[in-house]
Design an enzyme around this catalytic site. Structure first.
Site, short mmCIF file in Angstrom:
data_model
loop_
_atom_site.label_atom_id
_atom_site.label_comp_id
_atom_site.label_asym_id
_atom_site.label_seq_id
_atom_site.Cartn_x
_atom_site.Cartn_y
_atom_site.Cartn_z
N GLU A 200 0.83 -1.20 0.00
CA GLU A 200 0.00 0.00 0.00
C GLU A 200 0.86 1.24 0.00
O GLU A 200 2.06 1.20 0.27
CB GLU A 200 -0.98 -0.01 1.18
CG GLU A 200 -0.34 0.04 2.54
CD GLU A 200 -1.34 -0.16 3.69
OE1 GLU A 200 -2.40 -0.78 3.49
OE2 GLU A 200 -1.04 0.32 4.78
N ARG A 292 -10.05 -7.64 19.99
CA ARG A 292 -9.77 -7.93 21.41
C ARG A 292 -9.77 -6.63 22.17
O ARG A 292 -9.88 -5.55 21.58
CB ARG A 292 -8.41 -8.59 21.51
CG ARG A 292 -7.34 -7.69 20.88
CD ARG A 292 -5.95 -8.20 21.08
NE ARG A 292 -5.01 -7.63 20.11
CZ ARG A 292 -4.37 -6.48 20.25
NH1 ARG A 292 -4.55 -5.75 21.33
NH2 ARG A 292 -3.55 -6.05 19.32
P1 ADP Z 1 -2.31 -2.72 20.75
O1 ADP Z 1 -1.53 -1.74 21.52
O2 ADP Z 1 -2.84 -2.22 19.49
O3 ADP Z 1 -3.24 -3.51 21.61
P2 ADP Z 1 0.04 -4.26 20.56
O4 ADP Z 1 0.49 -5.06 19.37
O5 ADP Z 1 0.97 -3.25 21.11
O6 ADP Z 1 -1.33 -3.69 20.09
O7 ADP Z 1 -0.45 -5.19 21.78
C1 ADP Z 1 -0.40 -6.52 21.76
C2 ADP Z 1 1.00 -6.87 22.18
O8 ADP Z 1 1.09 -6.96 23.57
C3 ADP Z 1 1.44 -8.19 21.64
O9 ADP Z 1 1.99 -8.06 20.39
C4 ADP Z 1 2.48 -8.62 22.66
O10 ADP Z 1 3.80 -8.19 22.31
C5 ADP Z 1 2.09 -7.88 23.91
N1 ADP Z 1 1.56 -8.77 24.93
C6 ADP Z 1 0.86 -9.88 24.76
N2 ADP Z 1 0.52 -10.43 25.89
C7 ADP Z 1 1.01 -9.64 26.85
C8 ADP Z 1 0.97 -9.66 28.28
N3 ADP Z 1 0.33 -10.60 28.95
N4 ADP Z 1 1.57 -8.68 28.96
C9 ADP Z 1 2.19 -7.70 28.32
N5 ADP Z 1 2.25 -7.62 26.97
C10 ADP Z 1 1.68 -8.58 26.25
P1 ADP Z 2 0.25 -4.13 13.34
O1 ADP Z 2 -0.62 -5.29 13.06
O2 ADP Z 2 1.67 -4.50 13.48
O3 ADP Z 2 -0.30 -3.28 14.43
P2 ADP Z 2 -0.65 -2.04 11.51
O4 ADP Z 2 -1.14 -2.31 10.14
O5 ADP Z 2 -1.67 -1.72 12.55
O6 ADP Z 2 0.22 -3.28 11.98
O7 ADP Z 2 0.42 -0.86 11.44
C1 ADP Z 2 1.24 -0.54 12.53
C2 ADP Z 2 1.84 0.85 12.37
O8 ADP Z 2 2.57 0.95 11.13
C3 ADP Z 2 0.84 1.97 12.28
O9 ADP Z 2 0.41 2.39 13.55
C4 ADP Z 2 1.61 3.04 11.53
O10 ADP Z 2 2.52 3.69 12.39
C5 ADP Z 2 2.42 2.25 10.55
N1 ADP Z 2 1.73 2.13 9.24
C6 ADP Z 2 0.90 1.16 8.87
N2 ADP Z 2 0.44 1.37 7.61
C7 ADP Z 2 0.99 2.51 7.17
C8 ADP Z 2 0.94 3.27 5.93
N3 ADP Z 2 0.22 2.87 4.90
N4 ADP Z 2 1.67 4.39 5.86
C9 ADP Z 2 2.43 4.81 6.88
N5 ADP Z 2 2.54 4.15 8.05
C10 ADP Z 2 1.83 3.01 8.21
#
Ligand code: ADP
Ligand code: ADP
Ligand code: MG
Length: 669
Positions: A200, A292
């Site tokens: 993208e 979630r």
């Molecule tokens: P978001 O902030 O969007 O919820 P993240 O990817 O930062 O997404 O949050 C999920 C992440 O939290 C997982 O990728 C993992 O690295 C981390 N994680 C999973 N389980 C635990 C846990 N029990 N305690 C702390 N961190 C965790």
């Molecule tokens: P994840 O599953 O690892 O959370 P995301 O698709 O939510 O992956 O993207 C994680 C981060 O990557 C976003 O919060 C943003 O900072 C960056 N990102 C994702 N897509 C784009 C994009 N098209 N252009 C610029 N930054 C992006």
């Protein structure tokens, strides 16, 4: 309502779910791995079940063992937290098949949103705006490159199954495309077992704005407004806030409606987050949906006065949503900082070890507290206590610090004060970095985008300054107190020790510290009411005013200086003026002979098992670097480098059982 639920997670989120359940009169069952037998989440739940060895695959990711634990304890539902099994459709289905309620969306909704490409195809149909790009099934490199060339560079290659900021490659020009594609596919297959990618348009200076949605089984779906999670490192969130600075009512409604449309398109139930990437002009595109509860959900709880875990339990039990859209209101501003065991100065590498000293700002542990209009100003969601270890097995997040203010400015001030009062000794943390970040001009003025940390690197990672005389005076004061306790020369009063010197006619003494990697001798000259302290070209008169535990008030040339000082083995940690100074102390008494004996022979402190080897033969390491981790007596012990040097040989392998006193590594200075 359910009478008993099982929490299939660990750390802060398991504790946080347990606290809402308790408040609702719902009994809780914890599950734990061998590494977590003494963990806080186990202590907080009513019952607990051991589910296997420390590696997550053998415990927290073992669906069978967790479902068996729920059946054995009579838990009616399972809360998966985040991470681990929370977005695993097979697990949700297995719960259902076993007659247990999965506190989350139906397996079909997890599947629909599980692949970023498939989700985009669905969202296109639901008329949710998408980042221009290709998310189809064609994976031929030439085809993908043509697509990229057509959309114009820079582009982003993303693993369809990706998550946690992994499996992404920015491509600046066409010639780099093929290499980046190959490397992205390699990482994707290794991390997610699936090398499908999408391509993208890479937006420059975008913001990450996400919408919290909630749907029930009666057909209602609401949004609980937005969170701005633009401040990221390695595509992972560091600071989160709600509401998003600069958000207009119209835009909020448009994003809210797009998010609920996304949820409805997949028959969503429960808590979910629709992530958008937004341009600075406010135009926004669907990125992915996290099916979630999100790590950063507390900021939404603070501004809405709602308990989202309570909502999850009610919805999972079949109740209607507690509130309708028009009943939801935003009150004030909330900020969350993720406190990680990591080293920001070393590319944010995780740091493991024991929390030897842990003091947190005064806060309600997890209570929603307050009222909707005036929530508790400070909340700490934590899974650890002093003495607990951050191990290499799990995410190194220590806690989340969440503050609320009537406006962003008040929240900022509270966050920066709270970070000053958050004190950890025993491993590296990002606390000082978070404080610089919160106080930085771009963050304070809400000049937000996902590149903020990189762009302001120079200001956020200032060169270390030499230790100030105030900090040095506090360190010396505490060392004297510590020494007098340790040697039992006199009472714990440093003056008693000083009197001792005088009686011995030892009126001058030199202590040696290390600052900025250099030896730093400090002279002390005893005088009538204190002493003169001298180092480099500085001298000051220092007197003690009061000491209570590790809190000191002293006078330095007449100025009152307060601070907390923790002496941890041969390092003095000074917390003063909102900063944490770390001063290695070269103790001539303690180390005569001892260090020499340690060097070249690193031995097991007690019988146990090797659970992690962090170095390889030939690695050069710095003093204090963790080399190897042993598990003994249900505790982890880090074997650290006694000096700067090189690992000559690692004598054992992962999983080996060793006797006390066994040499584990050989080491050369
Ligand atoms: P978001 O902030 O969007 O919820 P993240 O990817 O930062 O997404 O949050 C999920 C992440 O939290 C997982 O990728 C993992 O690295 C981390 N994680 C999973 N389980 C635990 C846990 N029990 N305690 C702390 N961190 C965790
Ligand atoms: P994840 O599953 O690892 O959370 P995301 O698709 O939510 O992956 O993207 C994680 C981060 O990557 C976003 O919060 C943003 O900072 C960056 N990102 C994702 N897509 C784009 C994009 N098209 N252009 C610029 N930054 C992006
Ligand atoms: Mg994401």
């Amino acid at each position: 309502m359910f009478t008993k639920i099982l929490i299939a997670n660990r750390g802060e989120i398991a504790c946080r779910v347990a606290s809402s359940a308790r408040r609702m009169g719902v009994k809780t069952v914890a599950v734990y791995s061998d590494a977590d037998i003494n963990a806080r989440h186990v202590a907080l739940c009513d019952e607990s079940v051991a589910i296997g060895a420390a590696p997550a695959k053998e415990s927290y990711l073992s669906a069978d063992k967790i479902i068996a634990a729920a059946l054995a304890t009579g838990a009616q539902a399972i809360h998966p937290g985040y991470g681990f099994l929370s977005e695993n459709a097979q697990f949700a289905q297995a719960c259902f098949d076993a007659g247990i309620v999965f506190i989350g969306p139906p397996a079909s909704a997890i599947v629909a949103m599980g692949s970023k490409s498939a989700a985009k195809a669905l969202m296109e149909k639901a008329k949710v705006p998408l980042v221009p790009g290709y998310h189809g099934d064609q994976q031929d490199p030439d085809f993908l490159q043509n697509e990229a060339d057509a959309m114009g560079y820079p582009v982003l290659i993303k693993a369809s199954a990706g998550g946690g900021g992994k499996g992404m490659r920015i491509v600046e020009k066409s010639q780099q495309f093929k290499d980046a594609l190959a490397s992205c596919k390699r990482e994707a297959i290794n991390s997610f077992g699936d090398d499908k990618v999408l391509v993208e348009k890479y937006l420059t200076q975008p913001r990450h704005i996400e919408i919290q949605v909630f749907a029930d089984t009666h057909g209602s779906c609401v949004y609980l407004f937005e969170r701005d999670c633009s401040v990221q490192r390695r595509h992972q969130k560091v600071l989160e806030e709600a509401p998003a600075p600069g958000m207009t009512a119209e835009r909020r409604m448009a994003m809210g409606n797009a998010a609920t449309a996304a949820a409805k398109a997949v028959g969503y139930v429960g808590a979910g987050t629709v992530e958008f990437i937004a341009n600075q002009d406010g135009s926004f595109y669907f990125m992915e949906m996290n099916t979630r509860l999100q790590v950063e959900h507390p900021v939404t709880e603070m501004i809405t006065g709602q308990d989202l875990v309570e909502w999850q339990l009610r919805v999972a039990f079949g109740e209607a949503l507690p509130l309708q859209q028009q009943q939801l209101k935003i009150h004030g501003h909330a900020l969350e900082a993720r406190i990680y065991a990591e080293n920001p100065d070393n590319d944010f590498l995780p740091s493991i070890g024991t929390l030897r000293h842990l003091r947190t700002p005064a806060a309600v542990a997890f209570e929603l507290g307050g009222t909707a209009e005036q929530p508790a100003a400070l909340r700490i969601d934590s899974g650890v206590r002093e003495g607990d270890a951050i191990s290499p097995f799990y995410d190194p997040m220590i806690a989340k610090l969440i503050v609320w203010g009537r406006d962003r400015q008040e929240a900022l001030t509270r966050m920066s004060d709270a970070l000053s009062d958050y004190r950890v000794v025993g491993l590296n943390t990002n606390i000082a970095f978070l404080k610089r970040l919160v106080e930085s001009v771009p963050f304070a003025s809400a000049d937000l985008d996902t590149g903020l940390i990189e762009r302001h690197h120079a200001a956020l990672f200032p060169a270390p300054a030499p230790v100030s005389i105030e900090v040095m005076a506090l360190a010396v004061m505490a060392l004297l107190a510590h020494e007098s306790r340790r040697t039992r020369v006199a009472s714990s009063d440093p003056w008693a020790l000083l009197t001792g010197w005088r009686m011995n006619a030892t009126l001058q003494r030199t202590l040696e510290f290390t600052d900025l990697g250099q030896r730093l001798p400090v002279t002390l000259d005893y005088e009538q009411n204190g002493w003169t302290l001298g180092y480099a070209n500085l001298t000051s008169q220092v007197t003690l005013v009061t000491q209570q535990g590790s809190d000191y008030a002293i006078r330095v040339d007449g100025r009152l200086v307060r601070g907390t000082v923790v002496v941890d083995r041969d390092t003095v940690h000074v917390f003063a003026a909102g900063k944490h100074a770390v001063l290695p102390y070269n103790d001539p008494l303690a180390h005569a002979g001892q260090v020499e004996a340690e060097v070249g022979r690193l031995t097991a402190p007690m019988p146990g098992k090797i659970v992690a080897i962090l170095v390889c033969k030939g690695d050069t390491v710095q003093k204090g670097a963790p080399l190897l981790i042993m598990e003994a007596m249900k505790m982890e012990h880090t074997i650290a480098a006694p000096r700067d040097g090189m690992v000559e040989e690692v004598l054992y392998a992962m999983g080996d059982q060793v006797e006390e006193g066994t040499q584990l590594l050989s080491f050369k200075v």
